[in-house]
Design a protein around this motif. Sequence first.
Motif, mmCIF file in Angstrom:
data_model
loop_
_atom_site.group_PDB
_atom_site.id
_atom_site.type_symbol
_atom_site.label_atom_id
_atom_site.label_comp_id
_atom_site.label_asym_id
_atom_site.label_seq_id
_atom_site.Cartn_x
_atom_site.Cartn_y
_atom_site.Cartn_z
ATOM 1 N N LYS A 30 -19.344 -2.400 0.855
ATOM 2 C CA LYS A 30 -18.768 -2.235 1.958
ATOM 3 C C LYS A 30 -18.433 -0.561 1.971
ATOM 4 C CE LYS A 30 -18.914 -6.492 3.380
ATOM 5 N NZ LYS A 30 -19.437 -6.821 4.840
ATOM 6 N N PRO A 31 -18.164 0.006 3.121
ATOM 7 C CA PRO A 31 -17.524 1.512 3.096
ATOM 8 C C PRO A 31 -16.400 1.186 2.484
ATOM 9 C CG PRO A 31 -18.380 0.643 5.428
ATOM 10 C CD PRO A 31 -18.495 -0.713 4.326
ATOM 11 N N TYR A 32 -15.718 2.288 1.854
ATOM 12 C CA TYR A 32 -14.543 2.378 1.213
ATOM 13 C C TYR A 32 -13.252 2.106 2.390
ATOM 14 C CZ TYR A 32 -13.816 7.202 2.216
ATOM 15 O OH TYR A 32 -13.907 8.511 2.719
ATOM 16 N N GLN A 33 -13.700 2.836 3.475
ATOM 17 C CA GLN A 33 -12.688 2.912 4.593
ATOM 18 C C GLN A 33 -12.275 1.504 5.029
ATOM 19 O OE1 GLN A 33 -15.493 4.510 4.606
ATOM 20 N NE2 GLN A 33 -15.568 6.565 5.519
ATOM 21 N N GLU A 34 -13.248 0.525 5.091
ATOM 22 C CA GLU A 34 -13.298 -0.887 5.352
ATOM 23 C C GLU A 34 -12.305 -1.591 4.353
ATOM 24 O OE1 GLU A 34 -15.846 -4.973 5.688
ATOM 25 O OE2 GLU A 34 -16.721 -3.197 6.188
ATOM 26 N N ILE A 35 -12.504 -1.352 3.226
ATOM 27 C CA ILE A 35 -11.829 -2.012 1.880
ATOM 28 C C ILE A 35 -10.438 -1.353 2.082
ATOM 29 C CG2 ILE A 35 -11.604 -2.137 -0.401
ATOM 30 C CD1 ILE A 35 -13.792 -4.005 1.047
ATOM 31 N N PHE A 36 -10.266 0.055 2.345
ATOM 32 C CA PHE A 36 -8.810 0.456 2.390
ATOM 33 C C PHE A 36 -7.995 -0.274 3.556
ATOM 34 C CE2 PHE A 36 -5.996 3.288 4.729
ATOM 35 C CZ PHE A 36 -4.976 3.397 3.615
ATOM 36 N N GLU A 37 -8.710 -0.338 4.612
ATOM 37 C CA GLU A 37 -7.971 -1.115 5.712
ATOM 38 C C GLU A 37 -7.723 -2.628 5.639
ATOM 39 O OE1 GLU A 37 -6.620 0.088 8.299
ATOM 40 O OE2 GLU A 37 -7.175 2.200 7.855
ATOM 41 N N ARG A 38 -8.760 -3.254 4.981
ATOM 42 C CA ARG A 38 -8.554 -4.681 4.479
ATOM 43 C C ARG A 38 -7.148 -4.768 3.589
ATOM 44 N NH1 ARG A 38 -14.199 -7.136 2.966
ATOM 45 N NH2 ARG A 38 -12.894 -8.924 2.341
ATOM 46 N N ARG A 46 0.548 -1.766 -1.617
ATOM 47 C CA ARG A 46 1.845 -1.492 -1.932
ATOM 48 C C ARG A 46 2.418 -2.517 -2.663
ATOM 49 N NH1 ARG A 46 5.504 0.133 3.031
ATOM 50 N NH2 ARG A 46 4.518 1.973 2.596
ATOM 51 N N ASN A 47 2.137 -3.946 -2.512
ATOM 52 C CA ASN A 47 2.649 -5.042 -2.958
ATOM 53 C C ASN A 47 1.872 -5.670 -4.261
ATOM 54 O OD1 ASN A 47 4.842 -5.031 -1.198
ATOM 55 N ND2 ASN A 47 3.344 -6.060 0.293
ATOM 56 N N TYR A 48 0.903 -4.998 -4.712
ATOM 57 C CA TYR A 48 0.146 -5.590 -6.029
ATOM 58 C C TYR A 48 -0.225 -4.208 -6.895
ATOM 59 C CZ TYR A 48 -2.878 -7.978 -8.870
ATOM 60 O OH TYR A 48 -3.774 -8.330 -10.192
ATOM 61 N N VAL A 64 -10.844 -5.056 -13.414
ATOM 62 C CA VAL A 64 -9.844 -4.506 -12.343
ATOM 63 C C VAL A 64 -10.784 -4.758 -11.035
ATOM 64 C CG1 VAL A 64 -9.047 -2.543 -11.143
ATOM 65 C CG2 VAL A 64 -8.808 -2.633 -13.704
ATOM 66 N N THR A 65 -12.028 -4.492 -11.201
ATOM 67 C CA THR A 65 -12.675 -4.593 -9.778
ATOM 68 C C THR A 65 -12.891 -6.139 -9.450
ATOM 69 O OG1 THR A 65 -13.941 -2.729 -10.213
ATOM 70 C CG2 THR A 65 -14.929 -4.256 -8.556
ATOM 71 N N ASN A 66 -13.149 -7.227 -10.167
ATOM 72 C CA ASN A 66 -13.210 -8.479 -10.068
ATOM 73 C C ASN A 66 -11.898 -9.046 -9.710
ATOM 74 O OD1 ASN A 66 -15.830 -8.502 -10.894
ATOM 75 N ND2 ASN A 66 -15.275 -9.215 -12.882
ATOM 76 N N ASN A 67 -10.630 -8.586 -10.318
ATOM 77 C CA ASN A 67 -9.213 -8.578 -9.922
ATOM 78 C C ASN A 67 -9.039 -8.379 -8.516
ATOM 79 O OD1 ASN A 67 -6.359 -7.936 -9.653
ATOM 80 N ND2 ASN A 67 -6.465 -9.366 -11.400
ATOM 81 N N MET A 68 -9.442 -7.219 -8.207
ATOM 82 C CA MET A 68 -9.287 -6.570 -6.736
ATOM 83 C C MET A 68 -10.022 -7.497 -5.607
ATOM 84 S SD MET A 68 -7.189 -4.085 -6.892
ATOM 85 C CE MET A 68 -6.495 -4.466 -8.610
ATOM 86 N N ILE A 69 -11.112 -7.967 -6.144
ATOM 87 C CA ILE A 69 -11.995 -8.872 -5.139
ATOM 88 C C ILE A 69 -11.285 -10.224 -4.749
ATOM 89 C CG2 ILE A 69 -14.253 -9.786 -4.688
ATOM 90 C CD1 ILE A 69 -15.619 -7.406 -6.101
ATOM 91 N N GLU A 70 -11.143 -10.767 -5.993
ATOM 92 C CA GLU A 70 -10.245 -12.052 -5.835
ATOM 93 C C GLU A 70 -9.056 -12.045 -5.525
ATOM 94 O OE1 GLU A 70 -8.741 -15.488 -9.039
ATOM 95 O OE2 GLU A 70 -9.707 -13.818 -9.965
ATOM 96 N N CYS A 71 -8.053 -11.051 -5.545
ATOM 97 C CA CYS A 71 -6.961 -10.790 -4.834
ATOM 98 C C CYS A 71 -7.067 -10.578 -3.322
ATOM 99 C CB CYS A 71 -6.080 -9.560 -5.528
ATOM 100 S SG CYS A 71 -4.708 -9.460 -4.994
ATOM 101 N N LEU A 72 -8.031 -9.652 -2.851
ATOM 102 C CA LEU A 72 -8.148 -9.222 -1.548
ATOM 103 C C LEU A 72 -8.563 -10.653 -0.923
ATOM 104 C CD1 LEU A 72 -8.399 -7.304 0.675
ATOM 105 C CD2 LEU A 72 -10.692 -6.782 -0.053
ATOM 106 N N THR A 74 -7.960 -13.674 -1.820
ATOM 107 C CA THR A 74 -7.065 -14.851 -1.682
ATOM 108 C C THR A 74 -6.022 -14.560 -0.507
ATOM 109 O OG1 THR A 74 -7.506 -15.447 -4.003
ATOM 110 C CG2 THR A 74 -5.255 -15.847 -3.071
ATOM 111 N N TRP A 75 -5.646 -13.146 -0.735
ATOM 112 C CA TRP A 75 -4.459 -12.636 0.372
ATOM 113 C C TRP A 75 -4.989 -12.776 1.754
ATOM 114 C CZ3 TRP A 75 -0.584 -8.524 -1.545
ATOM 115 C CH2 TRP A 75 -0.282 -8.671 -2.678
ATOM 116 N N GLU A 76 -6.221 -12.340 2.028
ATOM 117 C CA GLU A 76 -6.771 -12.569 3.249
ATOM 118 C C GLU A 76 -6.813 -13.885 3.855
ATOM 119 O OE1 GLU A 76 -9.696 -8.671 3.858
ATOM 120 O OE2 GLU A 76 -10.417 -10.195 2.988
#
Length: 79
Positions: A30-38, A46-48, A64-72, A74-76
């Motif tokens: 995905k484009p980094y702009q989309e991931i930033f917005e998500r 801010r919170n993680y 870290v990347t796998n953690n970010m994907i899982e966190c994103l 889950t939070w979404e």
Amino acid sequence: MEQLIELSQTEIKLAFVASCIEGTARALGKPYQEIFERMKHVGMIRNYIWPNYEMLHTESRENVTNNMIECLTTWEAGK
């Protein structure tokens, strides 16, 4: 002799946040702009990422990347 640039702790943390966004975007195709917005939308930066910098930056880039994907995802799902 080459002069070294000294970065502040804030600048170092910002670079880490950017690398988390870019790594996640690359892994998801995905484009980094989309991931930033998500991430911004669910408060992940801010919170993680920011408050957990000390722990997260010691992990491998892959972890870290796998953690970010899982966190994103889950939070979404919780929004």
